[in-house]
Design a protein around this motif. Structure first.
Motif, PDB file in Angstrom:
ATOM      1  N   LEU A  24      12.679   7.216  -5.510  1.00 34.29           N
ATOM      2  CA  LEU A  24      12.463   6.049  -6.358  1.00 34.29           C
ATOM      3  C   LEU A  24      13.038   4.827  -5.669  1.00 34.29           C
ATOM      4  O   LEU A  24      12.449   3.751  -5.683  1.00 34.29           O
ATOM      5  CB  LEU A  24      13.092   6.250  -7.729  1.00 34.29           C
ATOM      6  N   THR A  25      14.209   5.011  -5.062  1.00 32.53           N
ATOM      7  CA  THR A  25      14.794   3.934  -4.253  1.00 32.53           C
ATOM      8  C   THR A  25      15.743   4.539  -3.246  1.00 32.53           C
ATOM      9  O   THR A  25      16.301   5.618  -3.450  1.00 32.53           O
ATOM     10  CB  THR A  25      15.554   2.920  -5.133  1.00 32.53           C
ATOM     11  N   TRP A 256       7.880   7.943   0.130  1.00 28.53           N
ATOM     12  CA  TRP A 256       7.763   6.571  -0.368  1.00 28.53           C
ATOM     13  C   TRP A 256       8.935   6.241  -1.281  1.00 28.53           C
ATOM     14  O   TRP A 256       9.574   7.130  -1.852  1.00 28.53           O
ATOM     15  CB  TRP A 256       6.447   6.406  -1.124  1.00 28.53           C
ATOM     16  N   ALA A 257       9.228   4.963  -1.420  1.00 31.22           N
ATOM     17  CA  ALA A 257      10.215   4.478  -2.387  1.00 31.22           C
ATOM     18  C   ALA A 257       9.687   3.195  -2.998  1.00 31.22           C
ATOM     19  O   ALA A 257       9.159   2.334  -2.283  1.00 31.22           O
ATOM     20  CB  ALA A 257      11.561   4.222  -1.721  1.00 31.22           C
ATOM     21  N   ALA A 258       9.829   3.062  -4.307  1.00 32.94           N
ATOM     22  CA  ALA A 258       9.411   1.820  -4.953  1.00 32.94           C
ATOM     23  C   ALA A 258      10.184   0.632  -4.378  1.00 32.94           C
ATOM     24  O   ALA A 258       9.643  -0.467  -4.251  1.00 32.94           O
ATOM     25  CB  ALA A 258       9.617   1.912  -6.463  1.00 32.94           C
ATOM     26  N   GLU A 279      -0.380   1.619   0.731  1.00 34.51           N
ATOM     27  CA  GLU A 279       0.407   2.844   0.873  1.00 34.51           C
ATOM     28  C   GLU A 279       1.427   2.910  -0.254  1.00 34.51           C
ATOM     29  O   GLU A 279       2.313   2.062  -0.369  1.00 34.51           O
ATOM     30  CB  GLU A 279       1.077   2.887   2.248  1.00 34.51           C
ATOM     31  N   ASP A 280       1.260   3.925  -1.098  1.00 31.51           N
ATOM     32  CA  ASP A 280       2.162   4.142  -2.221  1.00 31.51           C
ATOM     33  C   ASP A 280       2.099   5.617  -2.576  1.00 31.51           C
ATOM     34  O   ASP A 280       1.707   6.445  -1.746  1.00 31.51           O
ATOM     35  CB  ASP A 280       1.807   3.229  -3.404  1.00 31.51           C
ATOM     36  N   TYR A 281       2.478   5.983  -3.799  1.00 34.39           N
ATOM     37  CA  TYR A 281       2.498   7.390  -4.192  1.00 34.39           C
ATOM     38  C   TYR A 281       1.094   7.982  -4.368  1.00 34.39           C
ATOM     39  O   TYR A 281       0.965   9.181  -4.632  1.00 34.39           O
ATOM     40  CB  TYR A 281       3.264   7.565  -5.506  1.00 34.39           C
ATOM     41  N   THR A 282       0.059   7.174  -4.239  1.00 29.53           N
ATOM     42  CA  THR A 282      -1.323   7.661  -4.399  1.00 29.53           C
ATOM     43  C   THR A 282      -2.063   7.768  -3.081  1.00 29.53           C
ATOM     44  O   THR A 282      -3.235   8.158  -3.064  1.00 29.53           O
ATOM     45  CB  THR A 282      -2.126   6.738  -5.337  1.00 29.53           C
ATOM     46  N   PHE A 283      -1.435   7.414  -1.969  1.00 29.70           N
ATOM     47  CA  PHE A 283      -2.140   7.362  -0.687  1.00 29.70           C
ATOM     48  C   PHE A 283      -2.729   8.716  -0.302  1.00 29.70           C
ATOM     49  O   PHE A 283      -3.847   8.798   0.236  1.00 29.70           O
ATOM     50  CB  PHE A 283      -1.184   6.867   0.405  1.00 29.70           C
TER      51      PHE A 283
END
Length: 317
Positions: A24-25, A256-258, A279-283
């Protein structure tokens, strides 16, 4: 065999599509404590993670493993909050990253072991959330004396608790065998270990040698395709390993991290179009899975990478 989630045991059948290595971070606690809103805002990071992960949930993701180690800013309260908001299963980790920490260098192995066992037995940071996986890190400098001590303590905890273990490693220096040997000396079989960031390499000889040792490979850096190896070489490597019969030992994720505070300033991150990033959690769903199908993997093989393999890993199969 139930899997330890942040709010209690999770039935393996309830894992569903699982991202095995996300954050998340990653945001240093010393910076947070001293600079407050100039460096980090809990409410906004929670909102960003919620929004981005709800997009992943809409594509079928059910479980997220937060692989943030203690000394990269693990925030169990943030993880619990985002889990409540999204309804996703979360699995937290405990362990230490690879930096040469003076706070760890001056401590003997028994103290490090006790700290990690405290998370596993008593809960994390005053909560009743316990880790469902252990995290370790070995970087390009290899197994330094400090990292040998930390990894040995972590391996002992893995042996005693039965938890699986994810180890950040750099395939460029090809020291996965050394990591597996050290953990085996603690009584941890390779079948309970992920060699993370293996997807950073296209060296099929090395990757196959590690798979033959019995471990799992984390093909888990799809959140950084624009920064290094690129998408196509990573997909080609996964497809080649699948064709060679190793698809059942590969685990996909983004890392990934927000809010990743290594190189992104808080001002840049908070003012970005964070709900519409490439590029995010859906990539993986948007780009990687279609690319694997184009390489000839059938739907069952593709599905297994996100559903069957994580479940088998946590079940010890």
């Amino acid at each position: 065999m139930a899997i330890q989630g942040i709010f209690g045991p999770i039935d393996p059948a309830e894992l569903g599509q699982t991202l095995i290595h996300e954050h998340l971070t990653c945001a240093d606690w010393s910076m947070r404590m001293n600079f407050g809103g100039k460096f980090f805002d809990f409410d906004q990071v929670a909102a960003m993670a919620e929004g981005q992960l709800n997009k992943a949930k809409a594509l079928g993701v059910r479980t997220v493993v937060d692989g943030t180690p203690i000394n990269l800013g693990r925030d169990i309260h943030l993880i619990r909050e985002v889990s409540r908001r999204t309804g996703l299963n979360f699995i937290a980790s405990t362990g230490f990253y690879y930096q040469e920490e003076p706070w760890l260098g001056m401590r003997d192995e028994e103290q490090i072991y006790d700290l990690l066992m405290g998370d596993c037995v008593d809960g994390i940071a005053g909560t009743d959330s316990r880790p469902g996986i252990l995290k370790a890190g070995v970087a390009r400098a290899g197994l330094t004396p400090l990292l040998r001590k930390i990894l040995h303590a972590t391996g002992r905890v893995a042996k005693e608790t039965g938890l699986t273990l994810f180890c950040h490693h750099d395939p460029a220096i090809k020291n996965g065998g050394e990591i597996l040997d050290l953990l085996a000396g603690c009584g941890v079989p390779a079948s309970k270990v992920i060699l993370g960031h293996s997807g950073d390499s296209t060296d099929l000889e090395y990757l196959t040698a590690m798979l033959e040792r019995g471990c799992w490979l984390g093909m888990d850096r799809f959140g950084f395709c624009d920064k290094d190896l690129g998408l196509e070489p990573r997909v080609d490597t996964i497809a080649a390993l699948c064709r060679a019969g190793w698809g059942h030992r590969l685990l996909l994720s983004h890392d990934w991290a927000a809010y990743l505070a290594f190189w992104d300033s808080w001002e840049t991150t908070r003012n970005s179009d964070w709900m519409n990033l490439e590029e995010d959690y859906t990539f993986i769903h948007r780009r990687v899975l279609p690319a694997l199908r184009e390489k000839g993997l059938d739907q069952a093989a593709v599905d297994a990478l996100l559903v069957d393999n994580p479940r088998a890993f946590f079940e010890g199969n």
